[in-house]
Scaffold this active site. Structure first.
Site, short mmCIF file in Angstrom:
data_model
loop_
_atom_site.label_atom_id
_atom_site.label_comp_id
_atom_site.label_asym_id
_atom_site.label_seq_id
_atom_site.Cartn_x
_atom_site.Cartn_y
_atom_site.Cartn_z
N LYS A 142 0.82 -1.22 0.00
CA LYS A 142 0.00 0.00 0.00
C LYS A 142 0.86 1.27 0.00
O LYS A 142 2.06 1.22 0.28
CB LYS A 142 -0.94 -0.05 1.21
CG LYS A 142 -1.96 -1.20 1.14
CD LYS A 142 -2.94 -1.15 2.32
CE LYS A 142 -3.94 -2.31 2.24
NZ LYS A 142 -4.96 -2.23 3.31
N TYR A 171 -12.11 -1.91 -4.06
CA TYR A 171 -12.61 -2.19 -2.70
C TYR A 171 -14.14 -2.11 -2.63
O TYR A 171 -14.68 -1.80 -1.57
CB TYR A 171 -11.97 -1.22 -1.70
CG TYR A 171 -10.64 -1.69 -1.12
CD1 TYR A 171 -10.53 -2.89 -0.42
CD2 TYR A 171 -9.49 -0.91 -1.25
CE1 TYR A 171 -9.32 -3.30 0.12
CE2 TYR A 171 -8.27 -1.31 -0.69
CZ TYR A 171 -8.20 -2.52 -0.01
OH TYR A 171 -7.00 -2.94 0.55
N PHE A 218 -15.55 3.50 6.77
CA PHE A 218 -14.20 3.92 6.41
C PHE A 218 -13.95 3.90 4.90
O PHE A 218 -12.83 4.13 4.44
CB PHE A 218 -13.16 3.03 7.12
CG PHE A 218 -13.33 1.55 6.86
CD1 PHE A 218 -12.85 0.96 5.69
CD2 PHE A 218 -13.97 0.74 7.80
CE1 PHE A 218 -13.00 -0.41 5.47
CE2 PHE A 218 -14.12 -0.63 7.57
CZ PHE A 218 -13.64 -1.21 6.40
N ARG A 248 -2.13 -14.30 4.01
CA ARG A 248 -2.90 -13.70 5.12
C ARG A 248 -2.18 -13.92 6.45
O ARG A 248 -2.20 -13.05 7.33
CB ARG A 248 -4.31 -14.29 5.17
CG ARG A 248 -5.17 -14.01 3.94
CD ARG A 248 -5.62 -12.61 3.80
NE ARG A 248 -6.52 -12.18 4.85
CZ ARG A 248 -7.18 -11.00 4.84
NH1 ARG A 248 -7.04 -10.16 3.81
NH2 ARG A 248 -7.96 -10.66 5.82
N THR A 267 -5.83 -7.15 10.57
CA THR A 267 -6.05 -5.85 9.92
C THR A 267 -5.44 -4.70 10.72
O THR A 267 -4.80 -3.81 10.15
CB THR A 267 -7.56 -5.62 9.74
OG1 THR A 267 -8.13 -6.75 9.07
CG2 THR A 267 -7.82 -4.36 8.91
N ARG A 307 2.20 -6.55 9.18
CA ARG A 307 1.45 -5.39 9.69
C ARG A 307 1.91 -4.98 11.08
O ARG A 307 2.00 -3.81 11.40
CB ARG A 307 -0.04 -5.70 9.66
CG ARG A 307 -0.61 -5.62 8.23
CD ARG A 307 -1.99 -6.18 8.16
NE ARG A 307 -2.68 -5.79 6.92
CZ ARG A 307 -3.85 -6.30 6.55
NH1 ARG A 307 -4.45 -7.21 7.31
NH2 ARG A 307 -4.42 -5.89 5.43
N ASN A 319 -2.04 0.02 6.89
CA ASN A 319 -1.54 -1.25 7.42
C ASN A 319 -0.66 -2.00 6.42
O ASN A 319 -0.51 -3.21 6.49
CB ASN A 319 -2.71 -2.10 7.92
CG ASN A 319 -3.73 -2.41 6.83
OD1 ASN A 319 -3.52 -2.07 5.67
ND2 ASN A 319 -4.80 -3.07 7.19
N HIS A 331 -2.18 -5.52 1.42
CA HIS A 331 -3.47 -6.14 1.14
C HIS A 331 -3.20 -7.55 0.64
O HIS A 331 -2.24 -7.78 -0.10
CB HIS A 331 -4.23 -5.37 0.05
CG HIS A 331 -5.35 -6.17 -0.54
ND1 HIS A 331 -6.59 -6.20 0.01
CD2 HIS A 331 -5.38 -7.00 -1.62
CE1 HIS A 331 -7.36 -7.03 -0.70
NE2 HIS A 331 -6.64 -7.52 -1.70
N GLU A 356 -9.62 -10.07 -8.08
CA GLU A 356 -8.52 -9.12 -7.86
C GLU A 356 -7.33 -9.35 -8.79
O GLU A 356 -6.69 -8.37 -9.22
CB GLU A 356 -8.07 -9.21 -6.40
CG GLU A 356 -9.16 -8.71 -5.45
CD GLU A 356 -8.78 -8.83 -3.98
OE1 GLU A 356 -7.68 -9.34 -3.66
OE2 GLU A 356 -9.59 -8.38 -3.13
P1 ATP Z 1 -7.18 -5.96 3.01
O1 ATP Z 1 -8.52 -6.21 2.34
O2 ATP Z 1 -6.60 -4.61 2.67
O3 ATP Z 1 -6.21 -7.08 2.77
P2 ATP Z 1 -8.24 -6.90 5.52
O4 ATP Z 1 -8.89 -7.97 4.70
O5 ATP Z 1 -7.39 -7.32 6.66
O6 ATP Z 1 -7.40 -5.94 4.61
P3 ATP Z 1 -10.74 -5.49 5.44
O7 ATP Z 1 -11.78 -5.66 6.50
O8 ATP Z 1 -10.95 -6.15 4.13
O9 ATP Z 1 -9.33 -5.93 6.08
O10 ATP Z 1 -10.52 -3.94 5.24
C1 ATP Z 1 -9.90 -3.44 4.07
C2 ATP Z 1 -8.97 -2.31 4.45
O11 ATP Z 1 -9.76 -1.23 4.96
C3 ATP Z 1 -8.00 -2.61 5.60
O12 ATP Z 1 -6.84 -3.29 5.19
C4 ATP Z 1 -7.69 -1.25 6.10
O13 ATP Z 1 -6.74 -0.59 5.26
C5 ATP Z 1 -9.03 -0.55 5.98
N1 ATP Z 1 -9.82 -0.64 7.21
C6 ATP Z 1 -10.42 -1.74 7.73
N2 ATP Z 1 -11.06 -1.47 8.88
C7 ATP Z 1 -10.89 -0.14 9.09
C8 ATP Z 1 -11.30 0.77 10.10
N3 ATP Z 1 -12.05 0.37 11.12
N4 ATP Z 1 -10.91 2.05 9.98
C9 ATP Z 1 -10.16 2.47 8.93
N5 ATP Z 1 -9.73 1.68 7.93
C10 ATP Z 1 -10.08 0.39 8.02
MG MG Z 2 -10.00 -7.56 2.91
#
Ligand code: ATP
Ligand code: MG
Length: 153
Positions: free
Chosen positions: A9, A49, A57, A85, A91, A102, A112, A115, A126
């Site tokens: 990212k 996304y 968010f 993962r 996350t 992370r 973080n 992705h 994706e």
């Molecule tokens: P990613 O999809 O990026 O691999 P993830 O699967 O661990 O991450 P998701 O729940 O899919 O988490 O959320 C996608 C992205 O949105 C997160 O990686 C983070 O950058 C952002 N995000 C998630 N939760 C929050 C939150 N509560 N506040 C702000 N940003 C958030």
């Molecule tokens: Mg995700």
């Protein structure tokens, strides 16, 4: 063989962490099938996304993802999705296990650093979102170098 999409990212690219993160992908035994940099615009970040469009968010996340260039990779392995993962960690970097990407490099739940596709269905959307067929490569990964970063060393 399973394929998964990884994104390094904008926060990690800006802080010079591309090499450190790719080193961890390779050390986990993942084979790099494709690799490039792109700067998403806001609309593309929203499209990528889209599953999160109803989340509070969403606007902040997609603004962040369009704030600078990212590095995108296709990683391959027998359990590439769960392997990626696992080395990414939770996350929220503060809740991620020690030794995960992370936990070690992330600065906030949004910024973080990485992705990773979370399921075969996500990967099926994706990977082609970023890469056309000729941009991915099949080759045999050989881990001969003793004392290096390969999984067998
Ligand atoms: P990613 O999809 O990026 O691999 P993830 O699967 O661990 O991450 P998701 O729940 O899919 O988490 O959320 C996608 C992205 O949105 C997160 O990686 C983070 O950058 C952002 N995000 C998630 N939760 C929050 C939150 N509560 N506040 C702000 N940003 C958030
Ligand atoms: Mg995700």
């Amino acid at each position: 063989m399973e394929r998964t999409l990884a994104i390094i990212k904008p926060d990690a690219v800006a802080r010079g962490k591309i090499g450190e993160i790719i080193r961890r992908f390779e050390k986990a035994g993942l084979r790099i099938s494709a690799l490039k940099m792109v700067h998403l615009d806001k609309r593309q970040a929203e499209e990528f996304y889209h599953v999160h469009r109803a989340r509070p968010f969403f606007d902040s996340l997609t603004t962040f993802m369009a704030s600078g260039p990212v590095a995108v990779l296709v990683l391959e392995g027998e359990t590439a999705i769960s392997t990626l993962r696992a080395i990414m960690g939770a996350t929220d970097p503060a809740r991620a296990s020690p030794g995960t990407i992370r936990r070690d490099l992330g600065t906030s739940i949004e910024q973080n650093t990485v992705h990773g596709s979370d399921s075969p269905e996500s990967a099926a959307f994706e990977v082609p979102y970023f890469f056309q067929g000729p941009e991915t490569f099949d080759y045999v990964r050989v881990d001969r170098h003793k004392g290096g970063d390969g999984p067998s060393s």
